[in-house]
Scaffold this motif. Structure first.
Motif, PDB file in Angstrom:
ATOM      1  N   VAL A 385     -12.532 -41.203 -26.299  1.00 23.08           N
ATOM      2  CA  VAL A 385     -12.700 -40.416 -25.028  1.00 23.08           C
ATOM      3  C   VAL A 385     -13.811 -39.469 -25.179  1.00 23.08           C
ATOM      4  O   VAL A 385     -14.742 -39.189 -24.528  1.00 23.08           O
ATOM      5  N   ALA A 386     -13.625 -38.697 -26.435  1.00 24.55           N
ATOM      6  CA  ALA A 386     -14.605 -37.522 -26.839  1.00 24.55           C
ATOM      7  C   ALA A 386     -15.981 -38.026 -26.967  1.00 24.55           C
ATOM      8  O   ALA A 386     -16.933 -37.321 -26.356  1.00 24.55           O
ATOM      9  N   GLU A 387     -16.015 -39.373 -27.719  1.00 23.52           N
ATOM     10  CA  GLU A 387     -17.355 -39.810 -27.970  1.00 23.52           C
ATOM     11  C   GLU A 387     -17.937 -40.151 -26.489  1.00 23.52           C
ATOM     12  O   GLU A 387     -19.115 -39.906 -26.233  1.00 23.52           O
ATOM     13  N   ALA A 388     -17.293 -40.851 -25.725  1.00 27.23           N
ATOM     14  CA  ALA A 388     -17.656 -41.464 -24.527  1.00 27.23           C
ATOM     15  C   ALA A 388     -18.133 -40.054 -23.636  1.00 27.23           C
ATOM     16  O   ALA A 388     -19.151 -40.174 -22.749  1.00 27.23           O
ATOM     17  N   ARG A 389     -17.459 -39.214 -23.578  1.00 22.12           N
ATOM     18  CA  ARG A 389     -17.534 -37.758 -23.013  1.00 22.12           C
ATOM     19  C   ARG A 389     -19.072 -37.353 -23.357  1.00 22.12           C
ATOM     20  O   ARG A 389     -19.831 -37.022 -22.450  1.00 22.12           O
ATOM     21  N   ASP A 390     -19.089 -37.130 -24.808  1.00 20.31           N
ATOM     22  CA  ASP A 390     -20.478 -36.381 -25.079  1.00 20.31           C
ATOM     23  C   ASP A 390     -21.764 -37.490 -24.683  1.00 20.31           C
ATOM     24  O   ASP A 390     -22.633 -36.827 -24.253  1.00 20.31           O
ATOM     25  N   ALA A 391     -21.437 -38.602 -24.677  1.00 21.87           N
ATOM     26  CA  ALA A 391     -22.702 -39.731 -24.370  1.00 21.87           C
ATOM     27  C   ALA A 391     -22.899 -39.538 -23.014  1.00 21.87           C
ATOM     28  O   ALA A 391     -24.167 -39.296 -22.447  1.00 21.87           O
ATOM     29  N   ALA A 392     -21.776 -39.306 -22.223  1.00 23.56           N
ATOM     30  CA  ALA A 392     -21.867 -39.298 -20.661  1.00 23.56           C
ATOM     31  C   ALA A 392     -22.602 -38.113 -20.423  1.00 23.56           C
ATOM     32  O   ALA A 392     -23.753 -38.024 -19.234  1.00 23.56           O
ATOM     33  N   SER A 408     -17.726 -30.356 -15.002  1.00 22.47           N
ATOM     34  CA  SER A 408     -18.272 -30.286 -16.422  1.00 22.47           C
ATOM     35  C   SER A 408     -17.013 -30.547 -17.521  1.00 22.47           C
ATOM     36  O   SER A 408     -16.856 -30.620 -18.553  1.00 22.47           O
ATOM     37  N   ASP A 409     -15.592 -30.809 -16.984  1.00 19.33           N
ATOM     38  CA  ASP A 409     -14.500 -31.245 -17.733  1.00 19.33           C
ATOM     39  C   ASP A 409     -13.841 -32.610 -17.581  1.00 19.33           C
ATOM     40  O   ASP A 409     -12.508 -32.446 -17.725  1.00 19.33           O
ATOM     41  N   ILE A 410     -14.603 -33.360 -17.252  1.00 12.03           N
ATOM     42  CA  ILE A 410     -13.988 -34.861 -17.005  1.00 12.03           C
ATOM     43  C   ILE A 410     -13.132 -35.296 -18.448  1.00 12.03           C
ATOM     44  O   ILE A 410     -14.016 -35.158 -19.468  1.00 12.03           O
ATOM     45  N   GLY A 411     -12.106 -35.728 -17.950  1.00  6.99           N
ATOM     46  CA  GLY A 411     -11.466 -36.154 -19.494  1.00  6.99           C
ATOM     47  C   GLY A 411     -10.453 -35.199 -20.004  1.00  6.99           C
ATOM     48  O   GLY A 411     -10.057 -35.334 -21.129  1.00  6.99           O
ATOM     49  N   TRP A 412     -10.371 -33.902 -19.483  1.00  5.21           N
ATOM     50  CA  TRP A 412      -9.946 -32.704 -20.229  1.00  5.21           C
ATOM     51  C   TRP A 412      -8.492 -32.905 -20.494  1.00  5.21           C
ATOM     52  O   TRP A 412      -8.044 -32.658 -21.559  1.00  5.21           O
ATOM     53  N   ARG A 413      -7.704 -33.563 -19.727  1.00  6.19           N
ATOM     54  CA  ARG A 413      -6.153 -33.857 -20.289  1.00  6.19           C
ATOM     55  C   ARG A 413      -6.246 -34.537 -21.552  1.00  6.19           C
ATOM     56  O   ARG A 413      -5.475 -34.462 -22.568  1.00  6.19           O
ATOM     57  N   GLU A 414      -6.880 -35.673 -21.410  1.00  6.33           N
ATOM     58  CA  GLU A 414      -6.967 -36.614 -22.673  1.00  6.33           C
ATOM     59  C   GLU A 414      -7.488 -35.877 -23.993  1.00  6.33           C
ATOM     60  O   GLU A 414      -7.074 -36.234 -25.045  1.00  6.33           O
ATOM     61  N   LEU A 415      -8.488 -35.180 -23.640  1.00  8.24           N
ATOM     62  CA  LEU A 415      -9.033 -34.510 -24.812  1.00  8.24           C
ATOM     63  C   LEU A 415      -8.197 -33.454 -25.325  1.00  8.24           C
ATOM     64  O   LEU A 415      -8.222 -33.309 -26.783  1.00  8.24           O
ATOM     65  N   GLY A 416      -7.575 -32.622 -24.560  1.00 11.60           N
ATOM     66  CA  GLY A 416      -6.459 -31.964 -24.892  1.00 11.60           C
ATOM     67  C   GLY A 416      -5.335 -32.599 -25.998  1.00 11.60           C
ATOM     68  O   GLY A 416      -4.970 -32.181 -26.884  1.00 11.60           O
ATOM     69  N   ARG A 417      -4.921 -33.609 -25.188  1.00 15.00           N
ATOM     70  CA  ARG A 417      -3.981 -34.404 -26.173  1.00 15.00           C
ATOM     71  C   ARG A 417      -4.222 -34.940 -27.220  1.00 15.00           C
ATOM     72  O   ARG A 417      -3.909 -34.873 -28.355  1.00 15.00           O
ATOM     73  N   SER A 418      -5.896 -35.541 -27.438  1.00 17.63           N
ATOM     74  CA  SER A 418      -6.210 -35.756 -28.794  1.00 17.63           C
ATOM     75  C   SER A 418      -6.513 -34.786 -29.763  1.00 17.63           C
ATOM     76  O   SER A 418      -6.262 -35.152 -31.018  1.00 17.63           O
ATOM     77  N   SER A 419      -6.839 -33.630 -29.331  1.00 20.89           N
ATOM     78  CA  SER A 419      -6.966 -32.513 -30.175  1.00 20.89           C
ATOM     79  C   SER A 419      -5.837 -32.114 -30.638  1.00 20.89           C
ATOM     80  O   SER A 419      -5.533 -31.702 -31.696  1.00 20.89           O
ATOM     81  N   SER A 420      -4.448 -31.996 -29.743  1.00 20.83           N
ATOM     82  CA  SER A 420      -3.404 -31.260 -30.300  1.00 20.83           C
ATOM     83  C   SER A 420      -2.748 -32.381 -31.301  1.00 20.83           C
ATOM     84  O   SER A 420      -2.162 -31.949 -32.279  1.00 20.83           O
ATOM     85  N   ARG A 421      -3.312 -33.951 -31.117  1.00 16.75           N
ATOM     86  CA  ARG A 421      -2.704 -34.688 -32.062  1.00 16.75           C
ATOM     87  C   ARG A 421      -3.338 -34.621 -33.352  1.00 16.75           C
ATOM     88  O   ARG A 421      -2.744 -34.712 -34.321  1.00 16.75           O
ATOM     89  N   LEU A 422      -4.724 -34.165 -33.330  1.00 16.21           N
ATOM     90  CA  LEU A 422      -5.473 -34.031 -34.588  1.00 16.21           C
ATOM     91  C   LEU A 422      -4.829 -33.043 -35.353  1.00 16.21           C
ATOM     92  O   LEU A 422      -4.660 -32.960 -36.349  1.00 16.21           O
ATOM     93  N   ALA A 423      -4.718 -31.727 -34.803  1.00 16.56           N
ATOM     94  CA  ALA A 423      -4.023 -30.589 -35.340  1.00 16.56           C
ATOM     95  C   ALA A 423      -2.945 -31.017 -36.044  1.00 16.56           C
ATOM     96  O   ALA A 423      -2.285 -30.173 -36.843  1.00 16.56           O
ATOM     97  N   GLY A 424      -1.975 -31.690 -35.346  1.00 17.16           N
ATOM     98  CA  GLY A 424      -0.598 -32.043 -35.868  1.00 17.16           C
ATOM     99  C   GLY A 424      -0.905 -33.019 -37.008  1.00 17.16           C
ATOM    100  O   GLY A 424       0.253 -33.272 -37.635  1.00 17.16           O
ATOM    101  N   GLN A 425      -1.830 -33.679 -37.274  1.00 21.87           N
ATOM    102  CA  GLN A 425      -1.974 -34.519 -38.323  1.00 21.87           C
ATOM    103  C   GLN A 425      -2.152 -33.946 -39.713  1.00 21.87           C
ATOM    104  O   GLN A 425      -2.784 -32.730 -39.577  1.00 21.87           O
ATOM    105  N   GLU A 426      -1.813 -34.633 -40.612  1.00 20.42           N
ATOM    106  CA  GLU A 426      -1.866 -34.049 -41.959  1.00 20.42           C
ATOM    107  C   GLU A 426      -3.325 -34.225 -42.584  1.00 20.42           C
ATOM    108  O   GLU A 426      -3.817 -35.544 -42.238  1.00 20.42           O
ATOM    109  N   GLN A 427      -4.164 -33.503 -43.065  1.00 21.15           N
ATOM    110  CA  GLN A 427      -5.253 -33.546 -43.380  1.00 21.15           C
ATOM    111  C   GLN A 427      -5.337 -34.800 -44.660  1.00 21.15           C
ATOM    112  O   GLN A 427      -4.666 -34.464 -45.599  1.00 21.15           O
ATOM    113  N   PRO A 428      -6.156 -35.693 -44.615  1.00 23.94           N
ATOM    114  CA  PRO A 428      -6.242 -36.515 -45.895  1.00 23.94           C
ATOM    115  C   PRO A 428      -6.847 -35.797 -47.020  1.00 23.94           C
ATOM    116  O   PRO A 428      -7.657 -34.849 -46.881  1.00 23.94           O
TER     117      PRO A 428
END
Ligand code: AMP
Ligand code: GLY
Length: 430
Positions: A385-392, A408-428
């Motif tokens: 969604v982040a990539e699609a948002r940037d292109a749009a 200017s904030d279309i997708g904000w709920r989903e983007l909030g979710r993916s960034s918190s998911r990323l933050a919770g992930q272990e870094q490779p």
């Protein structure tokens, strides 16, 4: 049939079908004219539409907006043996009357907000006492997405009832539904059906308020993305089993089968998905993001549905990519939009990798101008969604439309979710 961004997306997708021989659009818009021959037909004029279809040997009519569906255009066409994608008048009451839908839900046990129907002012006012605050008051009929009031105080609730019976929504408000306020996150879910077979047709999340951060009045929708990851496969299966299939079955059993696309507006509550509303058509702008992701042949699916054998077409297949659309609206929307604003540089915007669907445009002396509330829907795909948002948004910024605005904030709920998911992930490592 239709002239908005939804119909442009449908025309764009239908035009990609190898089965298509000739596409007419009525009345269409300058964007749709790139894919279809425009015909000056009013979808409210059933006689003229039927005559046109007979004269031109039309093999399928796709009805985009709700008004002609609720007005019975499908019935008029089907009577003349013209195949139609879209429900008849009575099953379209799922959208045309909130009371019709609530009564059907109550009859077959579909999870939805507790409600009371009232067709006079005094009954409505006294029913308010049975609900805690906030309470939801809805005009029964079609009101372009604006007939819903969420009242935070008793005074606001009484005022909403008074205004509806005074005619602020025309005849749509001559009956109301009062219902319990549901808590949760909303998702839109789509199903393709001929009245018997029901096939899931993707999910999306709309942004109904006019302003950033979901503020300001409700609109027809200021942007959307697909898929709505919050509607997990498990929740989708529950929505199919508890909401969509029982609805389709109930309509078939009463002898008024539903054929076309069914749009279920869901609230994902702590107790599972509950129905907020049905629409008898694709959402606008949800359709734009679904079409960007659809890999199957739309014409084949629609034809098979219209002929009562959707299972014979290849099942709907969607890209794993996400899609996001940003609506560019005319200043004043959702009130009185400014007409005639100049629009330019759509080529530059498209060069950023987006597809620009026209929603409310017109040509004036060869120049493209604004001619409606929602004017353009700028749509892009991406791996996330982040990539699609940037292109749009890159494309939105390239469009020249000085009298327009957008969220200017279309997708904000989903983007909030993916960034918190990323933050919770272990870094490779490495
Ligand atoms: P509708 O036209 O029924 O989709 O309502 C418009 C919007 O009002 C929905 O998208 C929701 O955001 C909100 N809404 C409608 N009914 C309820 C409800 N019972 N509880 C909470 N929000 C609601
Ligand atoms: N975007 C909401 C609707 O089409 O009803």
């Amino acid at each position: 049939m239709g002239s908005g961004g939804r119909e442009h997306a449908l025309a764009w997708k239908l035009a990609q079908s190898p089965k298509l021989t000739k596409l007419f659009a009525a009345p269409g818009n300058p964007g749709i004219a790139e894919h279809a021959e425009l015909v000056d037909l009013d979808p409210a004029d059933h006689r003229a539409t039927v005559d046109f279809c007979v004269a031109n040997a039309v093999e399928l009519v796709v009805i985009g907006p709700e008004a002609p569906l609720v007005g019975g255009l499908s019935d008029a066409l089907r009577t003349m043996a013209i195949p139609v994608f879209g429900p008849n008048r009575i099953p379209a009451q799922l959208e045309g009357s909130k009371g019709f839908t609530k009564d059907l839900c109550a009859r077959v046990g579909i999870p939805t907000a507790r409600y009371v129907r009232a067709s006079d002012r005094l009954a409505a006012l006294s029913a308010l006492d049975d609900f805690s605050l906030p309470v939801v008051i809805k005009a029964d009929g079609l009101a372009a997405g604006k007939g819903v009031v969420i009242a935070e105080t008793h005074e606001e609730a009484r005022q909403a009832v008074e205004e509806m019976f005074e005619g602020s929504f025309g005849t749509a408000g001559s009956a109301v539904v009062i219902e319990e306020f549901l808590r949760g996150e909303e998702a839109s879910f789509f199903a393709l059906t001929d009245g018997e077979t029901v096939l899931p047709f993707g999910s999306a999340q709309d942004h109904k308020r006019v302003g950033d951060g979901d503020t300001g009045p409700n609109t027809g929708g200021m942007g959307a993305y697909s898929p709505a990851s919050i509607l997990t496969p498990e929740l989708e299966e529950r929505a199919m089993a508890e909401i969509v299939r029982p609805t389709i079955r109930a309509l078939a059993e009463q002898g008024t089968p539903y054929s076309g696309i069914l749009y279920a507006g869901l609230m994902l509550t702590a107790d599972g998905p509950k129905l907020i509303e049905y629409n008898a058509r694709f959402g606008d702008p949800e359709c734009q993001v679904l079409m960007m992701r659809l890999e199957s042949d739309l014409l084949e699916l629609m034809l098979a549905t219209a002929h009562g054998r959707p299972a014979e077409a290849e099942p709907p297949r969607f890209s794993r990519d996400a899609a996001l659309t940003v609506v560019m609206a005319a200043t004043g929307y959702p009130g009185t939009p400014e007409k005639g604003g100049r629009i330019a540089r759509l080529d530059a915007a498209a060069a950023k990798g987006a597809t620009i669907f026209h929603a409310g445009t017109a040509l004036s002396g060869g120049e493209l101008i604004a001619n409606g509330g929602r004017v353009l829907t700028v749509t892009a795909r991406g791996r996330s969604v982040a990539e699609a948002r940037d292109a749009a948004y890159a494309a939105v910024e390239a469009v020249e439309f000085p009298s327009g605005f957008y969220r200017s904030d279309i997708g904000w709920r989903e983007l909030g979710r993916s960034s918190s998911r990323l933050a919770g992930q272990e870094q490779p490592v490495g």
